[in-house]
Design an enzyme around this catalytic site. Structure first.
Site, short mmCIF file in Angstrom:
data_model
loop_
_atom_site.label_atom_id
_atom_site.label_comp_id
_atom_site.label_asym_id
_atom_site.label_seq_id
_atom_site.Cartn_x
_atom_site.Cartn_y
_atom_site.Cartn_z
N SER A 127 -38.45 59.83 -31.17
CA SER A 127 -38.31 60.41 -32.00
C SER A 127 -37.60 59.32 -33.26
O SER A 127 -37.25 60.11 -34.49
CB SER A 127 -37.55 61.58 -31.73
OG SER A 127 -36.31 61.29 -31.53
N LYS B 42 -30.02 57.02 -38.32
CA LYS B 42 -31.34 58.96 -37.58
C LYS B 42 -30.52 59.84 -38.06
O LYS B 42 -29.57 60.21 -38.15
CB LYS B 42 -31.15 58.37 -36.27
CG LYS B 42 -32.29 59.85 -35.77
CD LYS B 42 -32.57 59.70 -34.22
CE LYS B 42 -33.45 60.09 -33.85
NZ LYS B 42 -34.07 60.61 -32.73
N SER C 274 -36.62 57.83 -27.11
CA SER C 274 -37.11 58.04 -28.96
C SER C 274 -36.68 56.88 -28.91
O SER C 274 -36.67 56.55 -30.15
CB SER C 274 -35.51 59.20 -28.70
OG SER C 274 -36.70 60.55 -28.67
#
Lengths: 499, 100
Positions: free
Chosen positions: A161, A86, A185
């Protein structure tokens, strides 16, 4: 590796199988990495999971793994398996944007501890994945660069996210990914994308090198094809780190060893408040089939209650933004990142213009509410009150986990929604995380596993919540369920006939 | 007592505290958002928290210390490479005071 059909078959295997093939010498780590990079080249223009692809870094690591094997060195259980990271985790020398214009062009100057650890066990890093700006969002639509598409239905969001990481694993562009979870997330996008995602206990994994959002809530964790892979990756990243004083001095158990398939006598509490109003009936039914499957394997089920869970949303949207407003104060355009080109009368105006130009709307909303909640006259009414209700919620979760070994609920109230559907209604978007906030607020681990599909063909996720530092237990339940079912092996139609 | 409303001036004040320049239109939108999210925050008033300790952190850890040892600093060239403006040794910032 130009034989695409061959590549697809290879990457559809879980990470632990790929690693076994590499260790036995049947296929090289370089070949697996080339397959992953080829898959990214083929599918990323459609799915848009990656912000940056790092072929040189990946191939160099893969070659090092192959060389180690050739020298007769013993390889770790994930050596040679490509991984996506990420884009809020630092990889030395690689762009780290947090999907924000304020960090456009910023190159990390060191490795996050989790990145250092995946590199140390020989995992090639294939790229950095898209996210909601600074991990604030539930759809990856808050990225300043582009929207990521759900591989199961390109008109739907992948969740967020960690939407880029979830989509990358769902489309098997990478067998594994790292994400971060502040209010859901990892688990929410894992649910939307039909994969397995684990948020670990607060303190289980180092946050050093993770760009901070809500520092008393953030945890780094695994997104994977199944619970075995999630257990293997968690074993790599877990453990105390002197560079993160909030990382816990608790031994890391043998997570894979705990995957016995045996859930006999295990007490599963179905969270009453998360099975009623606001939960899509298809989701509820699907989660109940998980309960029945576990009963069939010898577990007992009962009704659990988290009475204060209705307050999780306001508590989360006070504490998370309060911490964010403090964390994001560092973005001032002085030493790195975007700086306004406008001529400012003084330094305050320069900061204010820089930040106004660099941050997107949702990040501004959270900085604003956080600043408000911490400001003179409102601190006691908002921030302190939220912290007290957080205590009550934590005690609820602990009491429920005294009565039961694990808690079962949906991961999300609804399945993946349409791109653009909620983007103009931020508070409706916040509801996508109502099932996941409690684990972060209480600091306990949560796991999402695929448990079926809607009639429209969208994945549904079931969430197991466990006691602090008992990741092994929820992984064991998830793995036992996956041994008996095949939802987690279904692949999106996007992967074509070869899939 | 939880406030249930906020004025546009309050929002403008918070924007100054947060170092966020905002247009009139942005202030209007932010004001609308504040009114909506405050409704959710107001729900907390119904919870009896008399005698409840706040949770600032999920882990009960305090005073974590380490050895005070000398380590290598990060490479200056590498750090300055990310700067909006630098001269090879220092970060450069725009002049904010008039010449004498």
């Amino acid at each position: 590796m130009n034989d695409m059909a061959d590549d697809i078959g290879l990457l559809n295997r879980p990470a632990h199988e790929l690693a076994a093939l590499i260790r036995s010498g049947e296929i090289s780590a370089v070949a697996v990495t080339e397959a992953s990079l080829a898959r990214i080249e083929a599918l990323n223009p459609t799915v848009k999971a990656f912000l940056t692809v790092t072929p040189d870094l990946a191939l160099e690591a893969a070659k090092a793994t192959d060389d180690a094997l050739a020298r007769g060195e013993e390889l770790g259980p994930l050596a040679g398996v490509p991984i996506a990271i990420k884009d809020n985790l630092c990889v030395d020398g690689v762009l780290c944007t947090c999907a924000s214009k304020i960090l456009d062009g910023y190159r990390a100057v060191y490795d996050a501890t989790v990145v250092e650890r995946v590199k140390a066990v020989g995992m090639p890093i294939v790229g950095k994945t898209n996210l909601d700006e600074f991990a604030m969002g539930s759809s990856t639509e808050n990225s300043a660069f582009f929207v990521t598409h759900n591989p199961w239905d390109l008109s739907k969001v992948p969740g967020g996210s960690s939407g880029g990481s979830a989509a990358a694993v769902a489309a098997r562009m990478a067998p594994l990914a790292l994400g971060s979870d502040t209010g859901g997330s990892i688990r929410q996008p894992a649910s939307f994308c039909g994969i397995t995602g684990l948020k670990t206990t607060y303190g289980r994994v180092s946050r050093y090198g993770l760009v901070g959002y809500g520092s008393s809530l953030d945890q780094v964790g695994a997104l994977a094809a199944d619970c075995v892979d999630a257990a293997l990756l968690t074993a790599v990243i877990a453990g105390q780190d002197p560079r993160d004083t909030t990382s816990a001095d608790v031994p890391v158990p043998d997570y894979v060893g705990e995957l016995t398939g045996d859930v006999t006598g295990l007490r599963v509490g179905i969270v009453r408040e998360l099975m009623g109003e606001g939960i899509d009936p298809e989701v509820r039914e699907s989660v109940l089939t998980v309960a029945r499957a576990l009963e069939g394997m010898g577990a007992s089920t009962g009704e659990a209650s988290i009475p204060h869970i209705d307050y999780a949303l306001p508590v989360y949207y006070l504490i998370g933004p309060a911490e964010a407003s403090s964390n994001l104060a560092r973005f001032d355009g002085m030493r790195y990142g975007h700086r306004t080109k406008e001529r400012a009368a003084d330094h305050i105006e320069m900061y204010s213009r820089t930040r106004a130009e660099g941050f997107g709307p949702e990040v501004k909303r959270r900085i604003m509410t956080g600043t408000y909640a911490l400001s003179a006259g409102y601190y006691d009414a908002y921030y302190l009150k939220a912290q007290k209700v957080r205590t009550l919620l934590r005690l609820d979760v602990e009491a429920a986990l005294g009565q039961f070994d694990v808690l079962l609920s949906p991961t999300t109230p609804l399945t993946a929604f349409g791109i653009g559907e909620l983007v103009n209604d931020p508070i409706a978007m916040y509801m996508a995380d109502i099932c996941t906030f409690a684990a972060n607020l209480a600091g306990v681990p949560g796991l999402s596993v695929p448990c079926g599909f809607t009639k429209a063909g969208l994945p549904i996720g079931a969430q197991f919540t466990g006691r602090a530092f008992e990741e092994g237990t929820i992984l064991r339940v998830g793995d036992a369920y996956q041994r008996a079912t095949s939802h987690h092996t279904s692949l999106p139609g996007l992967l074509g006939a070869g899939g | 007592m939880i406030p249930v409303s906020v004025t546009r001036d309050d929002v403008a004040h918070v924007a100054r505290l947060a170092r966020l320049a905002m247009s009139e239109q942005e202030l209007d939108q932010m004001h609308g958002y504040f009114e909506a999210i405050l409704e959710h925050f107001a729900k907390l008033a119904a919870v009896d928290t008399e005698g409840v300790e706040p949770t600032s952190h999920p882990l009960a850890r305090a005073n974590v210390t380490r050895e005070d040892c000398v380590t290598e600093p990060m490479d200056r060239t590498k750090l300055l490479a990310n700067a909006p403006l630098a001269d090879g040794e220092c970060f450069l910032v725009p002049q904010i005071m008039e010449d004498e």
